[in-house]
Design a protein around this motif. Structure first.
Motif, PDB file in Angstrom:
ATOM      1  N   VAL A 132       0.838  -1.194   0.000  1.00 20.37           N
ATOM      2  CA  VAL A 132       0.000   0.000   0.000  1.00 20.37           C
ATOM      3  C   VAL A 132       0.871   1.241   0.000  1.00 20.37           C
ATOM      4  CG1 VAL A 132      -1.761   1.292   1.230  1.00 20.37           C
ATOM      5  CG2 VAL A 132      -1.804  -1.185   1.286  1.00 20.37           C
ATOM      6  N   LEU A 133       0.848   1.921  -1.090  1.00 18.56           N
ATOM      7  CA  LEU A 133       1.394   3.271  -1.159  1.00 18.56           C
ATOM      8  C   LEU A 133       0.358   4.077  -1.916  1.00 18.56           C
ATOM      9  CD1 LEU A 133       5.179   2.897  -1.974  1.00 18.56           C
ATOM     10  CD2 LEU A 133       4.113   3.547   0.171  1.00 18.56           C
ATOM     11  N   GLY A 134       0.204   5.260  -1.556  1.00 14.83           N
ATOM     12  CA  GLY A 134      -0.754   6.125  -2.222  1.00 14.83           C
ATOM     13  C   GLY A 134      -0.383   7.557  -1.966  1.00 14.83           C
ATOM     14  N   PRO A 135      -1.277   8.443  -2.316  1.00 14.70           N
ATOM     15  CA  PRO A 135      -0.977   9.856  -2.116  1.00 14.70           C
ATOM     16  C   PRO A 135      -0.694  10.150  -0.648  1.00 14.70           C
ATOM     17  CG  PRO A 135      -3.227   9.524  -2.938  1.00 14.70           C
ATOM     18  CD  PRO A 135      -2.595   8.195  -2.819  1.00 14.70           C
ATOM     19  N   GLY A 136       0.387  10.802  -0.406  1.00 13.24           N
ATOM     20  CA  GLY A 136       0.706  11.189   0.961  1.00 13.24           C
ATOM     21  C   GLY A 136       1.308  10.096   1.815  1.00 13.24           C
ATOM     22  N   PHE A 176       3.669   6.135   7.372  1.00 10.60           N
ATOM     23  CA  PHE A 176       2.218   6.100   7.431  1.00 10.60           C
ATOM     24  C   PHE A 176       1.665   5.752   6.060  1.00 10.60           C
ATOM     25  CE2 PHE A 176       3.582  10.391   6.553  1.00 10.60           C
ATOM     26  CZ  PHE A 176       2.783  10.794   5.494  1.00 10.60           C
ATOM     27  N   LEU A 177       0.393   5.382   6.014  1.00  8.51           N
ATOM     28  CA  LEU A 177      -0.278   4.978   4.785  1.00  8.51           C
ATOM     29  C   LEU A 177      -1.471   5.875   4.520  1.00  8.51           C
ATOM     30  CD1 LEU A 177      -0.415   1.136   5.429  1.00  8.51           C
ATOM     31  CD2 LEU A 177       1.226   2.363   4.021  1.00  8.51           C
ATOM     32  N   ASP A 178      -1.861   5.944   3.270  1.00 12.41           N
ATOM     33  CA  ASP A 178      -3.099   6.601   2.893  1.00 12.41           C
ATOM     34  C   ASP A 178      -4.232   5.608   3.145  1.00 12.41           C
ATOM     35  OD1 ASP A 178      -4.557   8.808   1.400  1.00 12.41           O
ATOM     36  OD2 ASP A 178      -5.070   7.049   0.206  1.00 12.41           O
ATOM     37  N   LEU A 179      -5.104   5.904   4.106  1.00 15.66           N
ATOM     38  CA  LEU A 179      -6.126   4.944   4.522  1.00 15.66           C
ATOM     39  C   LEU A 179      -7.125   4.620   3.414  1.00 15.66           C
ATOM     40  CD1 LEU A 179      -6.798   5.994   8.211  1.00 15.66           C
ATOM     41  CD2 LEU A 179      -5.427   4.098   7.334  1.00 15.66           C
ATOM     42  N   ALA A 180      -7.486   5.581   2.590  1.00 10.88           N
ATOM     43  CA  ALA A 180      -8.419   5.289   1.496  1.00 10.88           C
ATOM     44  C   ALA A 180      -7.804   4.271   0.530  1.00 10.88           C
ATOM     45  CB  ALA A 180      -8.790   6.575   0.759  1.00 10.88           C
ATOM     46  N   THR A 181      -6.525   4.434   0.221  1.00  9.60           N
ATOM     47  CA  THR A 181      -5.840   3.478  -0.653  1.00  9.60           C
ATOM     48  C   THR A 181      -5.790   2.105  -0.002  1.00  9.60           C
ATOM     49  OG1 THR A 181      -4.510   5.265  -1.598  1.00  9.60           O
ATOM     50  CG2 THR A 181      -3.684   3.026  -1.896  1.00  9.60           C
TER      51      THR A 181
END
Length: 102
Positions: free
Chosen positions: A66-70, A79-84
């Motif tokens: 999981v990698l995404g915006p931010g 930290f991770l982008d929770l929506a992603t």
């Protein structure tokens, strides 16, 4: 700085996605995928994947992260982008469900 590398693992290339694989027909968040468009088959630098790939060369593998915006992976304030993360979790669940129904 001088760096001496005593050993290193080789990379790993994923086998092509098999025809009829649930991963080919179920897109993110349950939407049908558009063929291979939007899907990426790639390798990994995770040493365990090379060992598993050598032992089971024809296995279909679903390896995710999981990698995404931010997102800030492997940093002091990781930290991770929770929506992603939610979309990825839903997609994996759909692939597993489709596989179980085959």
């Amino acid at each position: 700085m001088t760096v001496h590398v005593d050993s290193a693992e080789g990379g790993w290339d994923a086998a092509p996605t098999a025809p009829g694989s649930p991963a080919r027909s179920t897109g993110p968040a349950g939407r049908p995928s558009a063929g291979r468009r939007g899907w990426i088959g790639e390798g990994s630098s995770i040493p365990l994947m090379r060992l598993l790939g050598d032992r089971f060369p024809d296995a279909q593998v679903l390896l995710t992260g999981v990698l995404g915006p931010g997102s800030n992976a492997h940093g002091p304030n990781e930290f991770l982008d929770l929506a992603t993360a939610r979309h990825l979790t839903a997609s994996v669940a759909l692939v597993l469900d489709a596989h179980a129904r085959r």
